[in-house]
Write an enzyme that holds these catalytic residues in place. Structure first.
Site, short mmCIF file in Angstrom:
data_model
loop_
_atom_site.label_atom_id
_atom_site.label_comp_id
_atom_site.label_asym_id
_atom_site.label_seq_id
_atom_site.Cartn_x
_atom_site.Cartn_y
_atom_site.Cartn_z
N VAL A 73 -15.10 -4.68 4.50
CA VAL A 73 -14.55 -4.51 5.85
C VAL A 73 -14.98 -3.19 6.50
O VAL A 73 -14.66 -2.97 7.68
CB VAL A 73 -13.01 -4.66 5.88
CG1 VAL A 73 -12.59 -6.06 5.55
CG2 VAL A 73 -12.33 -3.62 5.01
N ASN A 99 -5.50 -6.54 5.01
CA ASN A 99 -4.84 -6.05 3.80
C ASN A 99 -5.70 -5.12 2.95
O ASN A 99 -5.17 -4.30 2.21
CB ASN A 99 -4.41 -7.28 2.97
CG ASN A 99 -4.05 -6.93 1.55
OD1 ASN A 99 -2.95 -6.46 1.28
ND2 ASN A 99 -4.99 -7.13 0.62
N SER A 152 1.92 0.83 5.12
CA SER A 152 2.50 1.38 3.89
C SER A 152 3.71 2.21 4.28
O SER A 152 3.84 2.63 5.45
CB SER A 152 1.46 2.28 3.22
OG SER A 152 2.04 3.06 2.19
N TYR A 165 -5.10 8.93 3.75
CA TYR A 165 -4.40 7.64 3.62
C TYR A 165 -3.18 7.62 4.54
O TYR A 165 -2.93 6.64 5.25
CB TYR A 165 -3.99 7.48 2.15
CG TYR A 165 -3.39 6.15 1.75
CD1 TYR A 165 -4.21 5.08 1.35
CD2 TYR A 165 -2.01 5.95 1.72
CE1 TYR A 165 -3.67 3.87 0.96
CE2 TYR A 165 -1.46 4.73 1.33
CZ TYR A 165 -2.30 3.70 0.94
OH TYR A 165 -1.74 2.49 0.55
N ALA A 167 -2.75 9.34 7.25
CA ALA A 167 -3.23 9.26 8.65
C ALA A 167 -3.63 7.83 8.99
O ALA A 167 -3.30 7.31 10.06
CB ALA A 167 -4.40 10.21 8.84
N LYS A 169 -2.63 5.03 7.61
CA LYS A 169 -1.49 4.11 7.63
C LYS A 169 -0.59 4.36 8.85
O LYS A 169 -0.05 3.41 9.42
CB LYS A 169 -0.69 4.21 6.33
CG LYS A 169 -1.49 3.76 5.09
CD LYS A 169 -1.94 2.31 5.18
CE LYS A 169 -2.51 1.78 3.87
NZ LYS A 169 -2.94 0.37 3.96
N ILE A 198 4.27 -0.91 -5.25
CA ILE A 198 4.07 -2.31 -5.69
C ILE A 198 3.10 -2.31 -6.87
O ILE A 198 2.14 -1.53 -6.89
CB ILE A 198 3.48 -3.17 -4.53
CG1 ILE A 198 4.25 -2.99 -3.22
CG2 ILE A 198 3.42 -4.64 -4.95
CD1 ILE A 198 5.67 -3.50 -3.19
P1 NAI Z 1 -5.40 -3.82 -4.96
O1 NAI Z 1 -6.32 -2.77 -5.43
O2 NAI Z 1 -4.77 -4.70 -5.97
O3 NAI Z 1 -6.12 -4.73 -3.85
C1 NAI Z 1 -6.85 -4.17 -2.81
C2 NAI Z 1 -8.11 -5.00 -2.61
O4 NAI Z 1 -8.82 -4.45 -1.47
C3 NAI Z 1 -9.06 -4.92 -3.81
O5 NAI Z 1 -9.37 -6.23 -4.27
C4 NAI Z 1 -10.27 -4.21 -3.26
O6 NAI Z 1 -11.50 -4.66 -3.80
C5 NAI Z 1 -10.18 -4.53 -1.77
N1 NAI Z 1 -10.99 -3.62 -0.98
C6 NAI Z 1 -11.11 -2.27 -1.10
N2 NAI Z 1 -12.02 -1.81 -0.24
C7 NAI Z 1 -12.49 -2.88 0.44
C8 NAI Z 1 -13.46 -3.05 1.46
N3 NAI Z 1 -14.19 -2.02 1.93
N4 NAI Z 1 -13.69 -4.29 1.94
C9 NAI Z 1 -12.99 -5.34 1.46
N5 NAI Z 1 -12.08 -5.25 0.48
C10 NAI Z 1 -11.83 -4.03 -0.01
O7 NAI Z 1 -4.28 -3.04 -4.13
P2 NAI Z 1 -3.05 -3.52 -3.22
O8 NAI Z 1 -1.96 -2.59 -3.51
O9 NAI Z 1 -2.82 -4.97 -3.31
O10 NAI Z 1 -3.61 -3.14 -1.77
C11 NAI Z 1 -3.45 -3.96 -0.63
C12 NAI Z 1 -2.99 -3.11 0.54
O11 NAI Z 1 -1.67 -2.66 0.31
C13 NAI Z 1 -3.82 -1.86 0.80
O12 NAI Z 1 -4.05 -1.74 2.19
C14 NAI Z 1 -2.92 -0.75 0.32
O13 NAI Z 1 -3.18 0.47 1.00
C15 NAI Z 1 -1.58 -1.31 0.67
N6 NAI Z 1 -0.44 -0.71 0.00
C16 NAI Z 1 -0.31 -0.73 -1.37
C17 NAI Z 1 0.81 -0.21 -1.97
C18 NAI Z 1 1.03 -0.27 -3.45
O14 NAI Z 1 1.97 0.35 -3.95
N7 NAI Z 1 0.26 -1.00 -4.20
C19 NAI Z 1 1.87 0.42 -1.18
C20 NAI Z 1 1.66 0.36 0.24
C21 NAI Z 1 0.55 -0.17 0.79
#
Ligand code: NAI
Length: 261
Positions: A73, A99, A152, A165, A167, A169, A198
């Site tokens: 993305v 996401n 987030s 991060y 900034a 979010k 999470i």
């Molecule tokens: P995760 O690491 O399990 O999944 C994130 C996915 O995004 C990964 O599969 C990764 O390959 C993909 N990704 C990363 N850079 C990318 C790019 N340039 N293009 C396409 N895909 C890309 O982590 P999670 O936690 O499920 O993350 C999902 C969202 O949730 C993120 O935006 C994260 O910032 C947000 N978030 C996560 C929290 C947590 O505690 N896990 C808390 C609050 C927000």
């Protein structure tokens, strides 16, 4: 009195794009949407990992379906091409879930701060508007067009050593509000969910001991959430019946953001 109007709680047959869907909350969202009968474009960096999620979804025997697309993305040209391909393959786009993300710690006193700033803002803020703008012509043709941006609790406050991060979010919340206002007249809803801690790829490296200490100290529900709990909130935001919900910023954080002491 007007007769009671039943509103649809079904996304069966809708087409949904989920970015970062190979892992964590994106993967859980893809599963849940397909189980509800939607056709899901599973997009992430690695084609093989997207294929694996599509296989899981196929094996689960859900009502809906899934197809995989490699999509970074942060690549503007790729966004345009892949979103076009998805619309063609499924015959439209009804739902977009922005996401994808990662976490790179950043010390503001270090030169390496810049190494975190650009990619963080590209993937976790600029990409949201680019995905939305690429999907917009298709969303305009949808009966119940829905956009969910994943921010987030870092969009509502700040953890030390994490300011790019934080900034990005905070920016996602602003973008959500701005576009909810701009797209409201077209009936396109734009909402933002704010997960707390999470259990996903991003938090995998945090030891169980530290997860427990943090959760007991900061989270009223005294635990980390699981990706499925977030996916269910996302689903609630994309239902046809969520037709008067827009510009909302909704925490899904076990109570983290309302706890003072
Ligand atoms: P995760 O690491 O399990 O999944 C994130 C996915 O995004 C990964 O599969 C990764 O390959 C993909 N990704 C990363 N850079 C990318 C790019 N340039 N293009 C396409 N895909 C890309 O982590 P999670 O936690 O499920 O993350 C999902 C969202 O949730 C993120 O935006 C994260 O910032 C947000 N978030 C996560 C929290 C947590 O505690 N896990 C808390 C609050 C927000």
């Amino acid at each position: 009195m007007e007769p009671y109007q039943p509103l649809s709680r079904s996304i069966a047959g809708k087409v949904a794009i989920v970015t970062g869907a190979a892992s964590g909350m994106g993967r859980a969202t893809a599963h849940l949407f397909a189980s509800e009968g939607a056709h899901v474009a599973v997009t992430d960096l690695d084609q093989g990992k997207c294929d694996a999620v599509v296989q899981e979804i196929g094996a689960a025997g859900y009502k809906g379906s899934a197809k995989a697309w490699a999509l970074d993305v942060s690549d503007q040209a790729a966004i345009k091409a892949v979103v076009g391909d998805i619309a063609q393959a499924f015959g439209g786009i009804d739902i977009l879930v922005n996401n994808a993300g990662f976490a790179i710690p950043a010390d503001v006193a270090e030169e390496s701060y810049e190494d975190s700033w650009d990619p963080t803002l590209a993937v976790m803020l600029a990409a949201h508007q680019r995905m939305i703008r690429a999907a917009l012509p298709h969303l305009r043709n949808a009966e119940h067009p829905r956009i969910v941006n994943v921010a987030s609790t870092e969009g509502m406050g700040a953890t030390p050593g994490n300011s790019p991060y934080v900034a990005a979010k905070h920016g996602v919340i602003g973008l959500t509000r701005g576009l909810a206002v701009d797209l409201g007249r077209e009936g396109i809803t734009v909402n933002c969910i704010c997960p707390g801690p999470i259990r996903t790829g991003i938090t995998d490296a945090i030891s169980e001991e530290h997860k427990t200490i943090y959760a007991k100290r900061r989270v009223p529900l005294r635990r980390y959430g699981i990706p499925e709990e977030v996916a269910h909130l996302t689903l609630s935001c994309v239902l046809p019946s969520a037709s008067f919900l827009t510009g909302a910023v909704i925490p899904v954080d076990g109570g983290l953001t309302i706890k003072n002491a």
